[in-house]
Scaffold this active site. Structure first.
Site: not given
Length: 376
Positions: A271, A275, A284
């Site tokens: 990805r 998100h 992160y």
């Protein structure tokens, strides 16, 4: 034509290289550099037009996705779930389906929706809050988006069991992500599908991150190997290789259609965006990790393949880019022109038939709404 038998099809002008760099467990037919490679179990042989069609699909899907993100940033959508980086997994698996097959998506399968002829404006309308999906699932054989993580795998399994009992020669494909694999619903779906020999393909897009949780916080063995514990086969495919995704998914659907029961396909992808538009992935994951995966971009590798084999020229690529911009402008204009539904319409499709409690609540809410000045 796609086959799952060694040695069938797949001859091109490019010299084939032995697979190995991708790893023994990863089905790959097209390297990041755009070279075809052999695989002992899967091969592919398409026409130049079909190869160009896959490239066009991915470019248009990426452009539609980018427009969705832009619309959300400009306040036209409440939310958007980007698919950036997962175009090959979605287009490859989407184009593998026959008209009779039925797909159950999550909320990110914009590429599969495109392959099932769902108007992108219907997707935008849902994230704008003006419809509940807007397309007829039975017309498109593409279920409405599912927001509850993993629950669509149970719906897909039940639908597959119904098709099995009706004697239909078709299969179901259920999409989910690596994070959803930790959900009880997904594991229960595996159990039901296995013991009932249901014709369902579980297609997991492992994009490496369950929101902010990496793979190592989700499982300790490769995802595709989980299938063995439930009694059915699993396969891992390069999710950034549209040709491999097409070949593997076609073979998987035929496996299930032919009465062999469920199968798990793990599309190993990434990805590249957030998100959802509420997420900040820089909190992160590292920029180095992102750059590593950018080198495996599914669209660039397909373009390299087309150029190396002289299946497309610069005029073709320019034409596709122009078409993508035209599509984006069209869906933007139609999205912002979507009328806001009347608040009372929230009661319209809760039950198929009149329901006394719902009628009472509708009347109460209607009276409340009418009490406001300018409610009309």
């Amino acid at each position: 034509m796609v086959t799952s038998r060694k040695g069938a099809g797949g001859k091109t002008a490019a010299a084939k290289k032995k697979a190995g760099a991708a790893g023994p467990d990863l089905v790959q037919l097209l390297t990041p550099e755009g070279d075809l490679v052999e695989h002992p179990d899967y091969s592919i042989d398409l026409s130049p037009e079909e190869y160009r069609g896959l490239y066009r699909d991915m470019v248009l899907v990426r452009r539609i996705d980018a427009e969705g993100t832009a619309l959300q940033r400009q306040g036209e959508l409440g939310l958007w779930a980007p698919l950036l980086g997962q175009e090959a997994a979605q287009v490859g698996s989407g184009r593998a389906q026959t008209a009779e097959d039925y797909a159950f998506p999550t909320y990110r399968e914009h590429g599969v929706a495109w392959c099932r002829d769902v108007d992108p404006v219907n997707l935008l309308g849902m994230f704008r809050g003006v419809n509940n999906g807007g397309w007829d699932p039975n017309e498109k054989n593409f279920h409405l988006y599912t927001i509850v993580i993993g629950s669509q795998t149970l719906h897909a399994t039940g639908y597959a069991m119904g098709m099995q009992r009706d004697g239909r020669e078709a299969a179901v494909i259920a999409y989910f992500g690596d994070g959803a694999s930790s959900q009880g619903d997904v594991n229960e779906a595996f159990v039901f599908a296995s013991v009932n020999n249901a014709p369902v393909v579980f297609f997991c897009q492992n994009n490496q991150w369950a929101i902010s949780e990496p793979n190592e916080r989700q499982f300790r063995v490769p995802l595709y190997q989980r299938a063995a514990g439930f009694g059915f086969p699993g396969v891992r495919v390069d999710g950034n290789d549209v040709l491999a995704c097409l070949a593997v998914t076609r073979a998987a659907l035929e496996h299930s259609r032919s009465g062999n029961g469920p199968i798990l396909v793990e599309a190993f992808t990434y990805r590249m965006g957030a998100h959802t538009t509420t997420d900040d992935p820089t909190r992160y994951r590292s920029s180095e990790e992102l750059e590593e995966w950018k080198a495996k971009d599914p669209i660039m590798r397909m373009r390299s393949f087309l150029e190396k084999n002289k299946y497309a020229d610069e005029a073709f690529f320019t034409e596709v880019d122009t078409e993508a911009d035209t599509v984006a402008a069209d869906i933007r204009a139609r999205c912002v022109a979507l009328p806001d539904p009347k608040p009372i319409s929230i009661f319209d499709h809760v039950y198929a038939e009149p329901h006394p409690l719902m009628d009472e609540e509708r009347a109460e809410y209607g009276a409340y709404w009418e009490s406001f000045e300018g409610a009309h």
